[in-house]
Structures are given as C-alpha cells and as structure tokens.
Design a protein around this motif. Structure first.
Motif, PDB file in Angstrom:
ATOM      1  N   GLY A  68       0.802  -1.223   0.000  1.00 10.60           N
ATOM      2  CA  GLY A  68       0.000   0.000   0.000  1.00 10.60           C
ATOM      3  C   GLY A  68       0.832   1.270   0.000  1.00 10.60           C
ATOM      4  O   GLY A  68       0.413   2.290  -0.557  1.00 10.60           O
ATOM      5  N   ALA A  69       2.013   1.209   0.580  1.00  7.17           N
ATOM      6  CA  ALA A  69       2.886   2.391   0.615  1.00  7.17           C
ATOM      7  C   ALA A  69       3.369   2.772  -0.771  1.00  7.17           C
ATOM      8  O   ALA A  69       3.798   3.904  -0.992  1.00  7.17           O
ATOM      9  CB  ALA A  69       4.081   2.135   1.536  1.00  7.17           C
ATOM     10  N   THR A  70       3.297   1.847  -1.726  1.00  6.28           N
ATOM     11  CA  THR A  70       3.747   2.132  -3.093  1.00  6.28           C
ATOM     12  C   THR A  70       2.608   2.586  -4.000  1.00  6.28           C
ATOM     13  O   THR A  70       2.860   3.032  -5.113  1.00  6.28           O
ATOM     14  CB  THR A  70       4.413   0.888  -3.727  1.00  6.28           C
ATOM     15  N   SER A  97      -8.301  -2.916 -13.141  1.00  8.37           N
ATOM     16  CA  SER A  97      -8.189  -1.759 -12.261  1.00  8.37           C
ATOM     17  C   SER A  97      -7.371  -0.678 -12.946  1.00  8.37           C
ATOM     18  O   SER A  97      -6.744  -0.906 -13.975  1.00  8.37           O
ATOM     19  CB  SER A  97      -7.518  -2.150 -10.938  1.00  8.37           C
ATOM     20  N   HIS A  98      -7.384   0.489 -12.338  1.00 13.90           N
ATOM     21  CA  HIS A  98      -6.464   1.555 -12.722  1.00 13.90           C
ATOM     22  C   HIS A  98      -6.092   2.321 -11.461  1.00 13.90           C
ATOM     23  O   HIS A  98      -6.734   2.171 -10.417  1.00 13.90           O
ATOM     24  CB  HIS A  98      -7.077   2.481 -13.785  1.00 13.90           C
ATOM     25  N   GLY A  99      -5.038   3.090 -11.558  1.00 12.10           N
ATOM     26  CA  GLY A  99      -4.614   3.859 -10.409  1.00 12.10           C
ATOM     27  C   GLY A  99      -3.263   4.488 -10.630  1.00 12.10           C
ATOM     28  O   GLY A  99      -2.787   4.602 -11.760  1.00 12.10           O
ATOM     29  N   GLU A 100      -2.657   4.877  -9.507  1.00 11.46           N
ATOM     30  CA  GLU A 100      -1.335   5.470  -9.588  1.00 11.46           C
ATOM     31  C   GLU A 100      -0.409   4.819  -8.566  1.00 11.46           C
ATOM     32  O   GLU A 100      -0.703   4.783  -7.374  1.00 11.46           O
ATOM     33  CB  GLU A 100      -1.382   6.976  -9.366  1.00 11.46           C
ATOM     34  N   HIS A 101       0.690   4.319  -9.068  1.00  9.47           N
ATOM     35  CA  HIS A 101       1.761   3.722  -8.282  1.00  9.47           C
ATOM     36  C   HIS A 101       2.815   4.797  -8.062  1.00  9.47           C
ATOM     37  O   HIS A 101       2.849   5.793  -8.783  1.00  9.47           O
ATOM     38  CB  HIS A 101       2.331   2.522  -9.061  1.00  9.47           C
ATOM     39  N   GLN A 102       3.700   4.598  -7.105  1.00  7.07           N
ATOM     40  CA  GLN A 102       4.766   5.568  -6.878  1.00  7.07           C
ATOM     41  C   GLN A 102       5.640   5.760  -8.122  1.00  7.07           C
ATOM     42  O   GLN A 102       6.254   6.806  -8.298  1.00  7.07           O
ATOM     43  CB  GLN A 102       5.634   5.168  -5.686  1.00  7.07           C
ATOM     44  N   ASP A 103       5.673   4.746  -8.999  1.00 10.87           N
ATOM     45  CA  ASP A 103       6.472   4.835 -10.222  1.00 10.87           C
ATOM     46  C   ASP A 103       5.691   5.385 -11.412  1.00 10.87           C
ATOM     47  O   ASP A 103       6.258   5.563 -12.486  1.00 10.87           O
ATOM     48  CB  ASP A 103       7.027   3.451 -10.587  1.00 10.87           C
ATOM     49  N   GLY A 104       4.398   5.603 -11.246  1.00 11.36           N
ATOM     50  CA  GLY A 104       3.593   6.147 -12.338  1.00 11.36           C
ATOM     51  C   GLY A 104       2.213   5.522 -12.388  1.00 11.36           C
ATOM     52  O   GLY A 104       1.910   4.583 -11.652  1.00 11.36           O
ATOM     53  N   PRO A 105       1.365   6.029 -13.274  1.00  9.88           N
ATOM     54  CA  PRO A 105      -0.013   5.534 -13.376  1.00  9.88           C
ATOM     55  C   PRO A 105      -0.106   4.222 -14.147  1.00  9.88           C
ATOM     56  O   PRO A 105       0.810   3.867 -14.893  1.00  9.88           O
ATOM     57  CB  PRO A 105      -0.722   6.655 -14.142  1.00  9.88           C
ATOM     58  N   TRP A 106      -1.226   3.531 -13.955  1.00  5.28           N
ATOM     59  CA  TRP A 106      -1.530   2.348 -14.756  1.00  5.28           C
ATOM     60  C   TRP A 106      -3.029   2.317 -15.042  1.00  5.28           C
ATOM     61  O   TRP A 106      -3.819   2.917 -14.319  1.00  5.28           O
ATOM     62  CB  TRP A 106      -1.090   1.053 -14.061  1.00  5.28           C
TER      63      TRP A 106
END
Length: 153
Positions: A68-70, A97-106
C-alpha cells in the motif's frame, strides 16, 4: 484454519470479497469504517507476487502496509468482474483496475501488456476471508520492460 460454523451462500461470499476490494479502493477502510484486516480470520493467509505469503493478521497487515505504501490510488472496475463459484468456500474474482503507483499511473489495457488485470482466489468461511491469493503483475507502472524482448515501448 478455524472450523466452519455458518453455512454461507456464494452471494454472501461474494459480498465479503467485494467489501475487501472496495476497502482497498478506500485506503484500507471498510464501508462501516473498520479496518480491512477485520475482514480476515485470525489465521488467514494472503499471497502477493514479489512479497510472498503472509500468515495471520499481523503479517497480512505488514504485506498491505508494504504494498500500500507504493500505491497512491487504486480503483477496481466492479462492473467488469468475472466471478467463478466452486460450490465450496472458494470463489474467484477476475477483473481490471487503474490507479497510480509511486512509479507512475496504470490502467488495464493501456498498454495491453501492462498492469491492471488481476485475479484473486478467495476462501471465505463464517464471514471471514481465510485465504486470498492475489495474482497480478506488480510492475504497475510498466518499468520492467528490458527483460522482455517482445515488449516494444
């Protein structure tokens, strides 16, 4: 695992799984304001790729905290889920799903080979998740491409 005391229908098991997925979309908080961990049996197991197997609520909390921290945000696409019922305590949810990770969106399907498609196998008894094995690509932002020559970026 605890002995089953209550007979549950597939729809009831599905409602527990949906509550779990919606809690993820809500930062780990259930629709009643409780913790996502409240949905798990004391001796439950959760598997997440590249993390491993967590056993018991303490380890599951650690897994969810680490993963979750990522993740900055996530939204599951509920209207597109496929459900598979086994006639026992096991149900399977397949979705996007879609969302945003610490490395970028997906976003599932963008690109087609990227993250966002997943499958969760649940074992649910007595209104508690006893087992949840999560199958997905944990490279949410699609950064791990060099090792796969078929990916053209």
């Amino acid at each position: 695992m605890a002995l089953a005391k209550e007979v549950m229908t597939d729809e009831q098991r599905k409602s527990v799984a949906l509550e779990y997925l919606k809690a993820f979309d809500n930062g780990g908080t259930t629709s009643t304001g409780g913790s996502i961990l409240d949905l798990f049996a004391e001796d439950a197991q959760v598997y997440f790729p590249k993390w491993g197997l967590a056993t018991g609520k303490e380890q599951i909390g650690q897994l969810f905290g680490d993963v979750g921290a990522t993740i900055k945000s996530i939204l599951h696409h509920y209207s597109h889920f496929n459900w598979v019922f086994s006639g026992s305590d096991v149900i399977v949810a397949e979705g996007t799903s879609h969302g945003e990770h610490q490395d970028g969106p997906w976003r599932a399907g963008v690109p087609e080979w990227g993250a966002g498609r997943w499958c969760d196998v649940f074992e649910i008894r007595d209104w508690k998740i006893c087992r949840c094995f999560i199958y997905l690509d944990p490279d949410y932002a699609g950064k791990d491409t060099a090792r796969y020559p078929w990916i053209k970026t």
